[in-house]
Design an enzyme around this catalytic site. Structure first.
Site, PDB file in Angstrom:
ATOM      1  N   ASP A   9       2.600 -10.383  -3.758  1.00 19.49           N
ATOM      2  CA  ASP A   9       3.445 -10.166  -2.591  1.00 19.49           C
ATOM      3  C   ASP A   9       4.539 -11.228  -2.573  1.00 19.49           C
ATOM      4  O   ASP A   9       4.356 -12.333  -3.085  1.00 19.49           O
ATOM      5  CB  ASP A   9       2.638 -10.224  -1.291  1.00 19.49           C
ATOM      6  CG  ASP A   9       3.392  -9.604  -0.112  1.00 19.49           C
ATOM      7  OD1 ASP A   9       4.314  -8.781  -0.343  1.00 19.49           O
ATOM      8  OD2 ASP A   9       3.069  -9.938   1.035  1.00 19.49           O
ATOM      9  N   GLY A  10       5.659 -10.869  -1.980  1.00 21.35           N
ATOM     10  CA  GLY A  10       6.762 -11.792  -1.775  1.00 21.35           C
ATOM     11  C   GLY A  10       7.134 -11.794  -0.307  1.00 21.35           C
ATOM     12  O   GLY A  10       6.893 -10.824   0.407  1.00 21.35           O
ATOM     13  N   GLU A  47       9.309 -10.810  -4.697  1.00 19.38           N
ATOM     14  CA  GLU A  47       8.401  -9.742  -5.139  1.00 19.38           C
ATOM     15  C   GLU A  47       8.323  -9.709  -6.660  1.00 19.38           C
ATOM     16  O   GLU A  47       7.231  -9.633  -7.243  1.00 19.38           O
ATOM     17  CB  GLU A  47       8.861  -8.379  -4.608  1.00 19.38           C
ATOM     18  CG  GLU A  47       8.811  -8.224  -3.103  1.00 19.38           C
ATOM     19  CD  GLU A  47       7.424  -7.995  -2.532  1.00 19.38           C
ATOM     20  OE1 GLU A  47       6.423  -7.953  -3.286  1.00 19.38           O
ATOM     21  OE2 GLU A  47       7.321  -7.849  -1.295  1.00 19.38           O
ATOM     22  N   ASP A  69       3.041  -4.275  -2.626  1.00 14.28           N
ATOM     23  CA  ASP A  69       3.506  -3.460  -1.500  1.00 14.28           C
ATOM     24  C   ASP A  69       5.015  -3.212  -1.581  1.00 14.28           C
ATOM     25  O   ASP A  69       5.607  -2.679  -0.659  1.00 14.28           O
ATOM     26  CB  ASP A  69       3.105  -4.070  -0.152  1.00 14.28           C
ATOM     27  CG  ASP A  69       3.718  -5.430   0.098  1.00 14.28           C
ATOM     28  OD1 ASP A  69       4.581  -5.884  -0.685  1.00 14.28           O
ATOM     29  OD2 ASP A  69       3.326  -6.073   1.092  1.00 14.28           O
ATOM     30  N   HIS A 123       0.618  -4.912   5.078  1.00 13.24           N
ATOM     31  CA  HIS A 123       0.188  -5.181   6.458  1.00 13.24           C
ATOM     32  C   HIS A 123      -0.679  -4.055   7.010  1.00 13.24           C
ATOM     33  O   HIS A 123      -0.568  -3.674   8.164  1.00 13.24           O
ATOM     34  CB  HIS A 123       1.406  -5.425   7.353  1.00 13.24           C
ATOM     35  CG  HIS A 123       2.345  -6.445   6.780  1.00 13.24           C
ATOM     36  ND1 HIS A 123       2.040  -7.791   6.740  1.00 13.24           N
ATOM     37  CD2 HIS A 123       3.554  -6.313   6.194  1.00 13.24           C
ATOM     38  CE1 HIS A 123       3.038  -8.445   6.164  1.00 13.24           C
ATOM     39  NE2 HIS A 123       3.959  -7.574   5.814  1.00 13.24           N
ATOM     40  N   ASP A 133       0.088 -12.083   1.057  1.00 15.23           N
ATOM     41  CA  ASP A 133       1.101 -12.272   2.086  1.00 15.23           C
ATOM     42  C   ASP A 133       0.954 -13.651   2.716  1.00 15.23           C
ATOM     43  O   ASP A 133       1.950 -14.348   2.947  1.00 15.23           O
ATOM     44  CB  ASP A 133       0.984 -11.181   3.159  1.00 15.23           C
ATOM     45  CG  ASP A 133       2.016 -11.351   4.248  1.00 15.23           C
ATOM     46  OD1 ASP A 133       3.224 -11.185   3.962  1.00 15.23           O
ATOM     47  OD2 ASP A 133       1.630 -11.671   5.384  1.00 15.23           O
TER      48      ASP A 133
END
Length: 144
Positions: A9-10, A47, A69, A123, A133
């Site tokens: 994740d970024g 990302e 994501d 999320h 995250d």
């Protein structure tokens, strides 16, 4: 080949702004967390960097399932956009693609490893995505 799952994740505080990335490598019962960031960056750079750093941490060619994501990242490989961009000199139509340095590094790593990209909704309670995250946002916040 060893089978490894990589979750990435970024995050970015502003876009551009302070950014962070997180990656978790899972091999059997072993897990390794990685994170980093940049003071001035974009969400897409973070990302891509998360995926690059996760794959770069592998010490030998592996069969990898990489979860993200980022639809942009995942679809670039699932829809073969990356092949077209590369063939066109990292251009999308007449425009230069943003982050060609990262796309080239990531493309190269997908030639070293057998990578399958999987999109996960962000999320949405996915444990590893939530942990990534947290790693990414913590690093982004560390620049405050």
């Amino acid at each position: 080949m060893k089978e490894v799952s990589i979750y990435t994740d970024g995050a970015c505080r502003g876009n551009p702004g302070r950014g962070g990335w997180g990656a978790i490598l899972v091999y059997g019962r072993y897990e390794k967390e990685l994170s980093g960031g940049e003071r001035e960056t974009t969400n897409n750079r973070m990302e891509l960097t998360a995926a690059i750093e996760g794959l770069s941490a592998l010490k030998e060619p592996c069969k990898v399932t990489l979860y993200s994501d980022s639809k942009y990242l995942v679809d670039a490989f699932l829809q073969d956009w990356v092949e077209s961009w590369r063939a066109n000199g990292w251009r999308r139509g007449r425009e230069e693609l943003k982050n060609p340095d990262l796309w080239e590094r990531l493309y190269s790593l997908t030639r070293t490893h057998d990578v399958t990209f999987v999109w996960v909704k962000g999320h949405a309670g996915h444990d590893y995505n939530e942990r990534c995250d947290g790693l990414a946002t913590a690093f982004a916040d560390s620049f405050a």
